[in-house]
Design a protein around this motif. Structure first.
Motif, short mmCIF file in Angstrom:
data_model
loop_
_atom_site.label_atom_id
_atom_site.label_comp_id
_atom_site.label_asym_id
_atom_site.label_seq_id
_atom_site.Cartn_x
_atom_site.Cartn_y
_atom_site.Cartn_z
N LYS A 246 46.29 63.87 37.60
CA LYS A 246 47.70 64.00 37.98
C LYS A 246 48.65 63.66 36.84
O LYS A 246 49.86 63.91 36.94
CB LYS A 246 48.01 63.15 39.20
N TYR A 247 48.12 63.08 35.77
CA TYR A 247 48.96 62.76 34.62
C TYR A 247 48.60 63.70 33.47
O TYR A 247 47.55 63.57 32.85
CB TYR A 247 48.75 61.32 34.18
N ARG A 248 49.47 64.65 33.19
CA ARG A 248 49.21 65.63 32.15
C ARG A 248 50.20 65.51 30.98
O ARG A 248 49.97 66.06 29.92
CB ARG A 248 49.30 67.04 32.73
N SER A 249 51.31 64.82 31.21
CA SER A 249 52.32 64.63 30.17
C SER A 249 53.08 63.35 30.51
O SER A 249 52.93 62.78 31.60
CB SER A 249 53.28 65.81 30.12
N GLU A 250 53.93 62.92 29.59
CA GLU A 250 54.71 61.70 29.82
C GLU A 250 55.67 61.87 31.00
O GLU A 250 56.07 60.88 31.61
CB GLU A 250 55.45 61.29 28.56
N ASP A 251 56.01 63.09 31.31
CA ASP A 251 56.89 63.32 32.45
C ASP A 251 56.22 62.94 33.77
O ASP A 251 56.90 62.73 34.78
CB ASP A 251 57.30 64.81 32.51
N ASP A 252 54.88 62.87 33.75
CA ASP A 252 54.14 62.54 34.97
C ASP A 252 53.97 61.04 35.19
O ASP A 252 53.47 60.62 36.24
CB ASP A 252 52.73 63.17 34.92
N LEU A 253 54.35 60.23 34.24
CA LEU A 253 54.06 58.80 34.30
C LEU A 253 54.79 58.08 35.43
O LEU A 253 54.38 56.99 35.83
CB LEU A 253 54.39 58.13 32.96
N ASN A 254 55.86 58.67 35.93
CA ASN A 254 56.61 58.02 37.02
C ASN A 254 56.05 58.37 38.40
O ASN A 254 56.66 58.04 39.41
CB ASN A 254 58.09 58.40 36.95
N LYS A 255 54.88 58.99 38.43
CA LYS A 255 54.30 59.38 39.72
C LYS A 255 53.75 58.20 40.51
O LYS A 255 53.49 58.32 41.71
CB LYS A 255 53.19 60.41 39.50
N SER A 256 53.50 57.06 39.85
CA SER A 256 53.00 55.89 40.56
C SER A 256 53.35 54.63 39.78
O SER A 256 53.78 54.70 38.62
CB SER A 256 51.48 55.97 40.76
N VAL A 257 53.13 53.48 40.41
CA VAL A 257 53.42 52.20 39.75
C VAL A 257 52.46 51.94 38.59
O VAL A 257 52.70 51.05 37.78
CB VAL A 257 53.34 51.03 40.76
N VAL A 273 39.21 65.59 27.85
CA VAL A 273 38.46 65.12 29.02
C VAL A 273 39.01 65.77 30.29
O VAL A 273 38.24 66.21 31.16
CB VAL A 273 38.52 63.58 29.12
N LEU A 274 40.32 65.85 30.41
CA LEU A 274 40.91 66.51 31.58
C LEU A 274 40.50 67.97 31.66
O LEU A 274 40.21 68.49 32.75
CB LEU A 274 42.43 66.40 31.55
N LYS A 275 40.45 68.63 30.51
CA LYS A 275 40.02 70.03 30.48
C LYS A 275 38.58 70.17 30.97
O LYS A 275 38.26 71.09 31.76
CB LYS A 275 40.15 70.57 29.06
N ALA A 276 37.72 69.25 30.55
CA ALA A 276 36.32 69.29 31.00
C ALA A 276 36.22 69.00 32.49
O ALA A 276 35.44 69.63 33.21
CB ALA A 276 35.51 68.27 30.20
N LEU A 277 37.02 68.05 32.95
CA LEU A 277 37.02 67.73 34.38
C LEU A 277 37.52 68.92 35.20
O LEU A 277 36.98 69.20 36.29
CB LEU A 277 37.90 66.51 34.65
N ASP A 278 38.52 69.60 34.70
CA ASP A 278 39.01 70.80 35.39
C ASP A 278 37.88 71.83 35.53
O ASP A 278 37.69 72.43 36.59
CB ASP A 278 40.17 71.42 34.62
N GLN A 279 37.14 72.02 34.46
CA GLN A 279 36.06 73.02 34.44
C GLN A 279 34.96 72.66 35.43
O GLN A 279 34.53 73.51 36.24
CB GLN A 279 35.47 73.09 33.03
N VAL A 280 34.53 71.41 35.40
CA VAL A 280 33.41 71.00 36.28
C VAL A 280 33.86 70.92 37.73
O VAL A 280 33.13 71.32 38.65
CB VAL A 280 32.83 69.67 35.81
#
Length: 339
Positions: A246-257, A273-280
Motif C-alpha cells: 500500500k506504500y508506493r510513494s511518499e504520498d502514501d505515507l499518511n495512510k496509517s500511523v 521487492v514490491l514488483k516481485a510481490l506483485d508478480q507472485v
C-alpha cells in the motif's frame, strides 16, 4: 468437556466448525519444549494502541475461531500511548482470556526488559522478578508460556538474567524462555552459561526479519538458530506494512500511523521487492502480504511469523498465508529482488 470444545464455548454455544479447525491446524514445536503453536503468531502491539478493547476482542475472537493459538505481547506495549509504564496490551489480553475462559488453549508470549516511559532497558534479576508479577496480574493468569528477554541492557551478567528465569520457572510463573533483541555474542554467552550452570536455555528467537530486512538475521542469527535449535518468530514480518504494497510513494505515507516507519524502504531495492510481490501474488490470486508471510514460512527454522491485524481484511491475509505454498520459481523471484 474436551479442550477444543471449551474454546468454542466463547459465547455459550459449541461451534463444531471451530472445533474441527482447532484439531486440523498444523502445529509447530517450539525448540525442545512441549509448546506447540499454529503457524502464525498474532502480534499484540496494536491492542490498546490503534485498537480499543472492543476492537481488540473482535480481532482475537476471529483469530482463535480459525484455529490459531499463539499470541505475542510485551509488558511495554503500549507505553507510547500515554508515556507511562505500558501494559495496556497485556491488560486487554487478560480481560479477553478471562471473559472467554480459554487461557489453557492459548500459548501466550510476553516480554521483559524493554524501555518504557518510566524506566530504561533492564535485564537485572531484581527487575525481572518484579516485572513478571506485574505481567501475570495484567494477564490475569498464573503462568506465561514463553517469556522473552525483549532487549538486553548489555551490562547485567547473563548468568544473573538466567538465574532470575530459573527462579520464576521453578515457581511455576513461566514455562520457557526466549530471546529477542540480543547480540549474537550475548546469545552465545547465555548458552555457555546455561550449560555450565544448569540454567534455563533460550528456546526461541524473535528477530527483525522480512523480505526487505534480510542481511542482519541471515548473517548473524540464522547460524545460531541452526546451532542451538531455535524456533524463529520474526517480528516486523511485513516491514511495518510496506510489504502489503500500500506504500508506493511518499504520498502514501499518511495512510496509517505507521507510515513514517516505511519511508526508508522506498528505494530501488524496496520497489523491486514490491514488483516481485506483485508478480507472485497475481500468479496465486492472493495479496502481497500473504506472499510475504508465506516466503518467511518457507525459510529454515521459521516457526510462525508475527503479524498484527486491525481489520477483517488484514486477518484474511494472516489466515491465507499458511495455505499458500510457494514453488521454487516464486522463491527465486522473491530472493533475487530482496538480496
Amino acid at each position: 468437556m474436551a479442550a477444543y470444545e471449551r474454546v468454542a464455548h466463547s459465547y455459550g454455544k459449541i461451534n463444531r466448525t471451530i472445533i474441527r479447525k482447532l484439531k486440523a491446524m498444523k502445529k509447530i514445536q517450539i525448540g525442545t519444549t512441549d509448546l506447540h503453536v499454529a503457524p502464525i503468531n498474532l502480534g499484540g502491539n496494536v491492542f490498546g494502541w490503534t485498537l480499543d478493547e472492543k476492537q481488540s476482542f473482535e480481532i482475537l475472537d476471529a483469530f482463535v475461531d480459525q484455529g490459531f493459538n499463539f499470541i505475542d505481547t510485551a509488558d511495554m506495549y503500549s507505553y507510547w500511548v500515554d508515556g507511562k509504564d505500558g501494559g495496556q496490551s497485556e491488560t486487554i489480553l487478560g480481560k479477553w482470556m478471562k471473559s472467554r475462559g480459554n487461557r489453557d488453549q492459548i500459548i501466550m508470549a510476553t516480554k521483559v526488559g524493554g524501555e518504557t516511559g518510566t524506566h530504561p532497558v533492564d535485564t537485572s534479576k531484581k527487575h525481572i522478578l518484579e516485572a513478571v508479577d506485574k505481567s501475570l496480574k495484567r494477564l490475569q493468569t498464573d503462568y506465561i508460556d514463553l517469556y522473552y528477554t525483549h532487549f538486553d541492557d548489555e551490562k547485567t551478567p547473563v548468568e544473573e538474567t538466567l538465574e532470575a528465569y530459573d527462579e520464576i520457572i521453578k515457581a511455576g510463573k513461566v514455562r520457557h524462555i526466549a530471546a529477542s533483541n540480543i547480540s549474537p555474542e550475548r546469545l552465545e554467552a547465555s548458552f555457555a552459561a546455561s550449560e555450565k550452570n544448569n540454567l534455563p536455555k533460550y528456546q526461541a528467537l524473535q528477530p527483525h526479519y522480512n523480505l526487505v530486512e534480510r542481511e542482519g538475521y541471515e548473517s548473524n542469527y540464522a547460524p545460531l538458530a541452526e546451532k542451538y535449535n531455535f524456533t524463529v518468530f520474526p517480528y516486523w514480518s511485513l516491514a511495518a506494512g510496506f510489504l502489503t504494497g500500500k506504500y508506493r510513494s511518499e504520498d502514501d505515507l499518511n495512510k496509517s500511523v505507521r507510515g513514517d516507519s516505511v519511508k526508508k524502504y522506498l528505494d530501488k531495492k524496496g520497489l523491486e521487492v514490491l514488483k516481485a510481490l506483485d508478480q507472485v501474488s497475481e500468479k496465486h490470486n492472493t495479496s502481497q502480504a500473504t506472499v510475504s508471510l508465506a516466503w518467511l514460512m518457507a525459510q529454515p527454522h521459521i516457526g510462525a511469523p508475527i503479524a498484527s491485524a486491525t481489520s477483517e481484511k488484514q486477518l484474511k491475509t494472516i489466515f491465507e498465508a499458511p495455505k499458500l505454498k510457494l514453488d521454487s520459481e516464486d522463491l527465486a523471484v522473491l530472493n533475487t529482488a530482496s538480496k
